[in-house]
Design a protein around this motif. Sequence first.
Motif, PDB file in Angstrom:
ATOM      1  N   MET A   1       0.657  -1.072   0.411  1.00 40.97           N
ATOM      2  CA  MET A   1      -0.003  -0.299  -0.147  1.00 40.97           C
ATOM      3  C   MET A   1       0.719   1.165  -0.313  1.00 40.97           C
ATOM      4  SD  MET A   1      -3.368   1.087   2.054  1.00 40.97           S
ATOM      5  CE  MET A   1      -2.565   1.462   4.064  1.00 40.97           C
ATOM      6  N   LEU A   2       2.122   1.010   0.826  1.00 41.44           N
ATOM      7  CA  LEU A   2       2.895   2.852   0.701  1.00 41.44           C
ATOM      8  C   LEU A   2       2.968   2.666  -0.679  1.00 41.44           C
ATOM      9  CD1 LEU A   2       4.380   4.733   2.135  1.00 41.44           C
ATOM     10  CD2 LEU A   2       5.986   2.990   2.980  1.00 41.44           C
ATOM     11  N   ALA A   3       4.031   1.850  -1.838  1.00 40.09           N
ATOM     12  CA  ALA A   3       4.199   2.118  -2.677  1.00 40.09           C
ATOM     13  C   ALA A   3       2.961   2.650  -3.459  1.00 40.09           C
ATOM     14  CB  ALA A   3       4.092   0.518  -3.545  1.00 40.09           C
ATOM     15  N   PHE A   4       1.971   2.076  -3.639  1.00 42.71           N
ATOM     16  CA  PHE A   4       0.173   2.569  -4.432  1.00 42.71           C
ATOM     17  C   PHE A   4       0.495   3.895  -4.025  1.00 42.71           C
ATOM     18  CE2 PHE A   4      -3.267   4.298  -4.243  1.00 42.71           C
ATOM     19  CZ  PHE A   4      -3.879   3.840  -4.926  1.00 42.71           C
ATOM     20  N   LEU A   5       0.565   4.993  -2.450  1.00 39.81           N
ATOM     21  CA  LEU A   5       0.476   6.021  -2.112  1.00 39.81           C
ATOM     22  C   LEU A   5       1.337   6.901  -2.457  1.00 39.81           C
ATOM     23  CD1 LEU A   5      -0.815   5.295   1.545  1.00 39.81           C
ATOM     24  CD2 LEU A   5      -2.497   6.104  -0.222  1.00 39.81           C
ATOM     25  N   MET A   6       2.519   6.235  -2.697  1.00 42.56           N
ATOM     26  CA  MET A   6       3.952   7.174  -3.265  1.00 42.56           C
ATOM     27  C   MET A   6       3.328   7.580  -4.706  1.00 42.56           C
ATOM     28  SD  MET A   6       5.670   7.516  -0.178  1.00 42.56           S
ATOM     29  CE  MET A   6       4.081   7.628   0.423  1.00 42.56           C
ATOM     30  N   GLN A   7       2.924   6.816  -5.525  1.00 45.09           N
ATOM     31  CA  GLN A   7       2.170   6.792  -6.691  1.00 45.09           C
ATOM     32  C   GLN A   7       2.032   7.448  -6.722  1.00 45.09           C
ATOM     33  OE1 GLN A   7       5.021   4.560  -9.056  1.00 45.09           O
ATOM     34  NE2 GLN A   7       3.789   6.027 -10.341  1.00 45.09           N
ATOM     35  N   LEU A   8       0.601   7.598  -5.775  1.00 45.15           N
ATOM     36  CA  LEU A   8      -0.299   8.650  -5.996  1.00 45.15           C
ATOM     37  C   LEU A   8       0.374  10.263  -6.016  1.00 45.15           C
ATOM     38  CD1 LEU A   8      -3.764   7.034  -5.943  1.00 45.15           C
ATOM     39  CD2 LEU A   8      -2.392   7.760  -7.452  1.00 45.15           C
ATOM     40  N   ALA A   9       1.339   9.990  -4.818  1.00 43.65           N
ATOM     41  CA  ALA A   9       1.667  11.484  -4.527  1.00 43.65           C
ATOM     42  C   ALA A   9       2.517  12.255  -5.720  1.00 43.65           C
ATOM     43  CB  ALA A   9       2.935  11.010  -3.804  1.00 43.65           C
ATOM     44  N   LYS A  10       3.191  11.203  -6.249  1.00 41.54           N
ATOM     45  CA  LYS A  10       4.488  11.975  -7.097  1.00 41.54           C
ATOM     46  C   LYS A  10       3.192  12.208  -8.528  1.00 41.54           C
ATOM     47  CE  LYS A  10       7.908   8.942  -6.109  1.00 41.54           C
ATOM     48  NZ  LYS A  10       9.042   7.859  -6.431  1.00 41.54           N
ATOM     49  N   ALA A  11       2.593  11.527  -8.884  1.00 39.96           N
ATOM     50  CA  ALA A  11       1.952  11.902 -10.116  1.00 39.96           C
ATOM     51  C   ALA A  11       0.103  11.390  -9.679  1.00 39.96           C
ATOM     52  CB  ALA A  11       1.914  10.979 -11.443  1.00 39.96           C
ATOM     53  N   ASP A  12      -0.462  12.164  -9.475  1.00 40.16           N
ATOM     54  CA  ASP A  12      -2.003  12.734  -8.656  1.00 40.16           C
ATOM     55  C   ASP A  12      -2.684  12.687  -9.998  1.00 40.16           C
ATOM     56  OD1 ASP A  12      -3.439  12.935  -6.468  1.00 40.16           O
ATOM     57  OD2 ASP A  12      -3.258  14.545  -6.000  1.00 40.16           O
ATOM     58  N   GLY A  21      -1.487  -0.768 -13.822  1.00 41.26           N
ATOM     59  CA  GLY A  21      -0.073  -1.281 -14.876  1.00 41.26           C
ATOM     60  C   GLY A  21       1.214  -0.783 -14.750  1.00 41.26           C
ATOM     61  N   LEU A  22       1.574   0.226 -13.247  1.00 39.87           N
ATOM     62  CA  LEU A  22       2.205   0.870 -12.717  1.00 39.87           C
ATOM     63  C   LEU A  22       2.958   0.254 -11.490  1.00 39.87           C
ATOM     64  CD1 LEU A  22       1.401   4.820 -12.969  1.00 39.87           C
ATOM     65  CD2 LEU A  22       3.430   4.066 -14.019  1.00 39.87           C
ATOM     66  N   LEU A  23       2.083   0.091 -11.053  1.00 40.57           N
ATOM     67  CA  LEU A  23       2.351  -1.012 -10.367  1.00 40.57           C
ATOM     68  C   LEU A  23       2.284  -2.527 -10.365  1.00 40.57           C
ATOM     69  CD1 LEU A  23      -0.384   0.912  -7.569  1.00 40.57           C
ATOM     70  CD2 LEU A  23       2.082   0.864  -7.608  1.00 40.57           C
ATOM     71  N   ASP A  24       1.719  -2.986 -11.454  1.00 40.19           N
ATOM     72  CA  ASP A  24       2.338  -4.429 -11.613  1.00 40.19           C
ATOM     73  C   ASP A  24       1.166  -5.397 -10.879  1.00 40.19           C
ATOM     74  OD1 ASP A  24       3.393  -6.462 -13.549  1.00 40.19           O
ATOM     75  OD2 ASP A  24       4.886  -6.757 -11.863  1.00 40.19           O
ATOM     76  N   ILE A  25      -0.083  -4.979 -11.349  1.00 34.51           N
ATOM     77  CA  ILE A  25      -1.129  -6.005 -10.072  1.00 34.51           C
ATOM     78  C   ILE A  25      -2.094  -5.687 -10.986  1.00 34.51           C
ATOM     79  CG2 ILE A  25      -0.092  -5.305  -7.963  1.00 34.51           C
ATOM     80  CD1 ILE A  25      -2.602  -2.980  -7.678  1.00 34.51           C
ATOM     81  N   GLU A  26      -2.995  -6.852 -10.770  1.00 34.76           N
ATOM     82  CA  GLU A  26      -3.964  -6.951 -11.525  1.00 34.76           C
ATOM     83  C   GLU A  26      -5.372  -6.228 -11.583  1.00 34.76           C
ATOM     84  OE1 GLU A  26      -4.237  -9.504 -14.066  1.00 34.76           O
ATOM     85  OE2 GLU A  26      -2.542  -9.804 -13.707  1.00 34.76           O
ATOM     86  N   GLN A  27      -6.227  -6.145 -12.333  1.00 35.73           N
ATOM     87  CA  GLN A  27      -7.347  -4.972 -12.069  1.00 35.73           C
ATOM     88  C   GLN A  27      -8.356  -5.553 -11.076  1.00 35.73           C
ATOM     89  OE1 GLN A  27      -7.993  -2.133 -12.572  1.00 35.73           O
ATOM     90  NE2 GLN A  27      -8.325  -1.132 -14.978  1.00 35.73           N
ATOM     91  N   PRO A  28      -8.599  -6.491 -11.238  1.00 34.64           N
ATOM     92  CA  PRO A  28      -9.221  -6.631  -9.610  1.00 34.64           C
ATOM     93  C   PRO A  28      -8.907  -6.053  -8.102  1.00 34.64           C
ATOM     94  CG  PRO A  28      -9.748  -8.447 -11.382  1.00 34.64           C
ATOM     95  CD  PRO A  28      -8.178  -7.914 -11.693  1.00 34.64           C
ATOM     96  N   THR A  29      -7.368  -7.073  -8.371  1.00 36.60           N
ATOM     97  CA  THR A  29      -6.640  -6.290  -6.506  1.00 36.60           C
ATOM     98  C   THR A  29      -6.840  -4.770  -6.648  1.00 36.60           C
ATOM     99  OG1 THR A  29      -5.356  -8.215  -7.505  1.00 36.60           O
ATOM    100  CG2 THR A  29      -4.495  -6.543  -6.094  1.00 36.60           C
ATOM    101  N   LEU A  30      -6.636  -4.241  -7.576  1.00 29.51           N
ATOM    102  CA  LEU A  30      -6.642  -2.812  -7.865  1.00 29.51           C
ATOM    103  C   LEU A  30      -7.734  -2.203  -6.932  1.00 29.51           C
ATOM    104  CD1 LEU A  30      -4.877  -0.148  -8.132  1.00 29.51           C
ATOM    105  CD2 LEU A  30      -5.799   0.218 -10.383  1.00 29.51           C
TER     106      LEU A  30
END
Length: 112
Positions: A1-12, A21-30
Motif C-alpha cells: 500500500m505504501l508503494a501505491f500511495l507514493m505513486q499517487l503522491a508523485k503523479a496525482d 500497470g504502473l504497480l504491476d497488479i491485476e485490475q481486480p486487486t487494484l
Amino acid sequence: MLAFLMQLAKADGPIQSDLAGLLDIEQPTLVRLLDGLERNGMIERRAAPGDRRARRVFLTPVARAQAEDILAFLAELRAGVLDGIEPGELEIALRVLSRMSENIVASRGAPR
C-alpha cells in the motif's frame, strides 16, 4: 500500500487502469485496494474527462500530507546513505547489484 500511495503522491490523478500497470497488479486487486482506501478517506475517484468509463485516482488532503512527509523522510534518508559516494561509484554499485539480481533469477530456473 505504501508503494501505491507514493505513486499517487508523485503523479496525482492517474487513470485507474494505468495505475494497475504502473504497480504491476491485476485490475481486480487494484479495485479492492482502491475500495478500502476510499472507505478510509485516503483517496477519491473521479470520472476522467472525455471517457465515461475511465476513473482518475487522487489522494485526499490528509493522505497527501502523509505522503509528502514520507517522501521528505525518504529524500533525507537517501542523502545520508549516499553521502560521500561519487556518482560513478554509485553507478558501478547499481550495475553490480543488478547483475547479481539477474543471476539469482537465472539460477532459479537452472536445473539442479
